[in-house]
Write a protein that holds these residues in place. Structure first.
Motif, PDB file in Angstrom:
ATOM      1  N   GLU A  80       0.829  -1.210   0.000  1.00 34.51           N
ATOM      2  CA  GLU A  80       0.000   0.000   0.000  1.00 34.51           C
ATOM      3  C   GLU A  80       0.859   1.255   0.000  1.00 34.51           C
ATOM      4  OE1 GLU A  80      -2.894  -0.447   3.106  1.00 34.51           O
ATOM      5  OE2 GLU A  80      -3.802  -2.196   2.124  1.00 34.51           O
ATOM      6  N   LEU A  81       1.980   1.199   0.685  1.00 35.76           N
ATOM      7  CA  LEU A  81       2.857   2.376   0.716  1.00 35.76           C
ATOM      8  C   LEU A  81       3.505   2.607  -0.658  1.00 35.76           C
ATOM      9  CD1 LEU A  81       4.052   4.540   2.635  1.00 35.76           C
ATOM     10  CD2 LEU A  81       6.051   3.060   2.819  1.00 35.76           C
ATOM     11  N   GLY A  84       0.024   2.564  -3.343  1.00 38.62           N
ATOM     12  CA  GLY A  84      -1.259   3.182  -3.008  1.00 38.62           C
ATOM     13  C   GLY A  84      -2.275   2.063  -2.795  1.00 38.62           C
ATOM     14  N   HIS A  87      -4.544   1.004  -5.707  1.00 38.62           N
ATOM     15  CA  HIS A  87      -3.986   0.728  -7.037  1.00 38.62           C
ATOM     16  C   HIS A  87      -4.449  -0.653  -7.516  1.00 38.62           C
ATOM     17  CE1 HIS A  87      -1.256   0.218 -10.399  1.00 38.62           C
ATOM     18  NE2 HIS A  87      -0.985   1.506 -10.309  1.00 38.62           N
ATOM     19  N   GLN A 215      12.324   6.512   0.032  1.00 40.37           N
ATOM     20  CA  GLN A 215      10.986   7.040  -0.245  1.00 40.37           C
ATOM     21  C   GLN A 215      10.631   8.097   0.799  1.00 40.37           C
ATOM     22  OE1 GLN A 215       7.851   4.073  -0.321  1.00 40.37           O
ATOM     23  NE2 GLN A 215       6.364   5.501  -1.211  1.00 40.37           N
ATOM     24  N   ILE A 221       6.154  11.206  -0.107  1.00 42.13           N
ATOM     25  CA  ILE A 221       5.987   9.748  -0.065  1.00 42.13           C
ATOM     26  C   ILE A 221       5.381   9.237  -1.379  1.00 42.13           C
ATOM     27  CG2 ILE A 221       4.728   7.885   1.097  1.00 42.13           C
ATOM     28  CD1 ILE A 221       5.056   9.596   3.705  1.00 42.13           C
ATOM     29  N   ASP A 222       4.305   9.862  -1.839  1.00 44.62           N
ATOM     30  CA  ASP A 222       3.676   9.410  -3.084  1.00 44.62           C
ATOM     31  C   ASP A 222       4.479   9.856  -4.301  1.00 44.62           C
ATOM     32  OD1 ASP A 222       1.506   8.053  -1.913  1.00 44.62           O
ATOM     33  OD2 ASP A 222       0.511   9.962  -1.533  1.00 44.62           O
ATOM     34  N   GLU A 223       4.959  11.082  -4.262  1.00 42.38           N
ATOM     35  CA  GLU A 223       5.724  11.611  -5.402  1.00 42.38           C
ATOM     36  C   GLU A 223       6.932  10.726  -5.698  1.00 42.38           C
ATOM     37  OE1 GLU A 223       4.583  13.210  -2.840  1.00 42.38           O
ATOM     38  OE2 GLU A 223       3.761  15.164  -3.396  1.00 42.38           O
ATOM     39  N   ASP A 224       7.594  10.254  -4.655  1.00 40.83           N
ATOM     40  CA  ASP A 224       8.813   9.462  -4.846  1.00 40.83           C
ATOM     41  C   ASP A 224       8.521   8.065  -5.410  1.00 40.83           C
ATOM     42  OD1 ASP A 224      10.164  11.614  -3.894  1.00 40.83           O
ATOM     43  OD2 ASP A 224      10.706  10.746  -1.956  1.00 40.83           O
ATOM     44  N   ALA A 225       7.247   7.669  -5.348  1.00 33.44           N
ATOM     45  CA  ALA A 225       6.869   6.342  -5.877  1.00 33.44           C
ATOM     46  C   ALA A 225       6.335   6.449  -7.303  1.00 33.44           C
ATOM     47  CB  ALA A 225       5.826   5.701  -4.963  1.00 33.44           C
ATOM     48  N   PHE A 226       6.503   7.603  -7.925  1.00 29.24           N
ATOM     49  CA  PHE A 226       5.940   7.831  -9.269  1.00 29.24           C
ATOM     50  C   PHE A 226       6.326   6.717 -10.244  1.00 29.24           C
ATOM     51  CE2 PHE A 226       6.304   9.283 -13.625  1.00 29.24           C
ATOM     52  CZ  PHE A 226       5.054   9.827 -13.849  1.00 29.24           C
ATOM     53  N   ARG A 229       4.533   3.332  -9.765  1.00 29.95           N
ATOM     54  CA  ARG A 229       3.112   3.346 -10.129  1.00 29.95           C
ATOM     55  C   ARG A 229       2.948   3.461 -11.643  1.00 29.95           C
ATOM     56  NH1 ARG A 229       1.143   6.804  -4.753  1.00 29.95           N
ATOM     57  NH2 ARG A 229       2.287   5.432  -3.348  1.00 29.95           N
TER      58      ARG A 229
END
Ligand code: LMR
Length: 399
Positions: A80-81, A84, A87, A215, A221-226, A229
């Motif tokens: 999830e981290l 998301g 997803h 991350q 947190i989300d931006e670094d996982a672009f 995803r």
């Protein structure tokens, strides 16, 4: 019996960090290893982690072996981290995730799996990359090659050269990529560049292996996982090793993971079976404590928010220090272009100092950076940043 054993030359990061501990000089400054130190120069215990640990210690229970795959709640939290919770790759069950001994353990288990099922593939890493990438994949029996990445002239990215080199690789080549906060350069792809690269990877049927150990230290947190995803959205199958050493300040607990994003749930089941086999052949099963802490924080909304806020403060503090270092060096060396100190992302900067200059920083100024010139900006604080700026200005002026 052991005379033929080669003397170990030491590790460019871990051995230097040990040398730092032994250095008797007052005022020595550790910018070598990738560890986040706080404004007082201490290794922080994050408040969210402390709260989770305090609560856990109030009901100590038995400690059976974890499954070979690790703690189920933790594995879910990792997915999830990274991707998301909503997803499609997560909800459809097409990601095979296991708990591993830090990010390094994840890389190694994944490398063992790949050697077994893609024995003809070779590995391609960025030039330069984290030294241990080469060691881990060679240790698993792969030939490791490099693709162009860092441009020493601009202290930025050689994107076109990187893209053409990757475009020329045979199908099923394993391409190691840093999802964010590139180690050692601090030079990342932007979202538009990722999108272009992912199209090449998809069209050429390459096998990306992402490393995400920082991350939350780049843009969020989300931006670094672009990249993760976007790869999953593009329907690419790939590996990702993650670590909580830095983002939870849990270095010694060795909490990491390996996720393999598969085309469908059935293939994810096959993959997880063979990841279990690779774990069993390496260390049987992972340890409990760190995974319970991380799962508790990530799955308790108030603690998760507290952790995210603390991580934001860490990221912002590093940016402030980068700016202060930049200002300090420019004040001493007007006209010198050291914008890279502020442009590079995450914990690391490739400072452009030569091995001799790195040595001078250590011996003459007590400032430890790696021989490659990599500096860990997370070791800067208000008390040492001016001295570091002076030291850099002194060695750069001579270079
Ligand atoms: C680093 O790059 O300094 C960290 O990832 C620590 C390590 O294991 O090398």
């Amino acid at each position: 019996m052991f005379r033929h054993v080669d003397a170990y030359p030491g590790d460019p990061i871990l051995t230097l960090n040990e040398d730092f501990q032994k250095d008797p000089r007052q005022g020595k400054i550790n910018l070598s290893i990738g560890i986040y130190f706080d404004e007082e120069g201490r290794l922080p215990v994050m408040d969210a982690v402390r709260a989770a640990e305090t609560e856990l210690l109030s009901h100590i229970g038995p400690k059976p072996y974890l499954p070979m795959t690790g703690n189920p709640a933790y594995r879910q939290a990792v997915q999830e981290l990274l991707f998301g919770a909503q997803h499609e790759a997560v909800t459809s069950g097409r990601i095979a995730t296991i708990q591993t001994l830090g990010g390094s353990g994840g890389l190694k288990v994944g490398a063992d799996f790949l050697k077994r099922y893609f024995p003809g593939s070779q590995v391609w890493v960025s030039d330069p990359t984290w030294d241990n990438h080469k060691a881990i994949f060679e240790g698993a029996g792969f030939q490791v090659n490099t693709y162009p990445y860092y441009d020493a002239a601009t202290k930025g990215l050689k994107f076109d050269a990187m893209l053409s080199a990757i475009e020329a690789l045979p199908a099923q080549s394993i391409v190691l990529l840093h999802a964010c906060c590139h180690n050692p350069t601090g030079v990342d792809l932007n979202p538009a560049q990722w999108t272009q690269l992912i199209e090449v990877i998809r069209a050429r049927k390459l096998l990306p292996y992402l490393d995400i150990a920082y991350q939350g230290f780049g843009d969020g947190i989300d931006e670094d996982a672009f990249a993760l995803r976007a790869l999953a959205d593009a329907g690419v199958s790939f590996f990702v090793a993650n670590s909580f050493s830095k983002s939870f300040s849990l270095y010694g607990e060795r909490v990491g993971g390996l996720s393999v994003v598969c085309p469908d749930k059935d293939q994810a089941q096959l993959v997880i079976g063979q990841l279990m086999s690779a774990v069993r052949r390496n260390y049987s099963s992972p340890p409990t404590h760190g995974s319970v802490l991380v799962a508790k924080v990530l799955q308790t909304p108030a603690l998760r928010q507290q952790w995210a806020d603390e991580l934001t403060a860490m990221r912002e503090r590093i940016k402030v220090m980068r700016q202060r270092l930049y200002d300090g060096v420019v004040a001493k060396l007007p006209g010198r272009d050291v914008r890279y100190f502020i442009d590079q992302r995450g914990m690391f900067s490739y400072t452009g100092v030569s091995p001799e200059q790195a040595e001078a920083l250590r011996t003459e100024h007590g400032v430890y950076v790696l021989r490659s010139g990599r500096m860990c900006a997370a070791g800067l604080n208000a008390n040492n940043v001016d001295r570091v700026a002076e030291a850099f200005a002194a060695v750069l002026a001579k270079g």
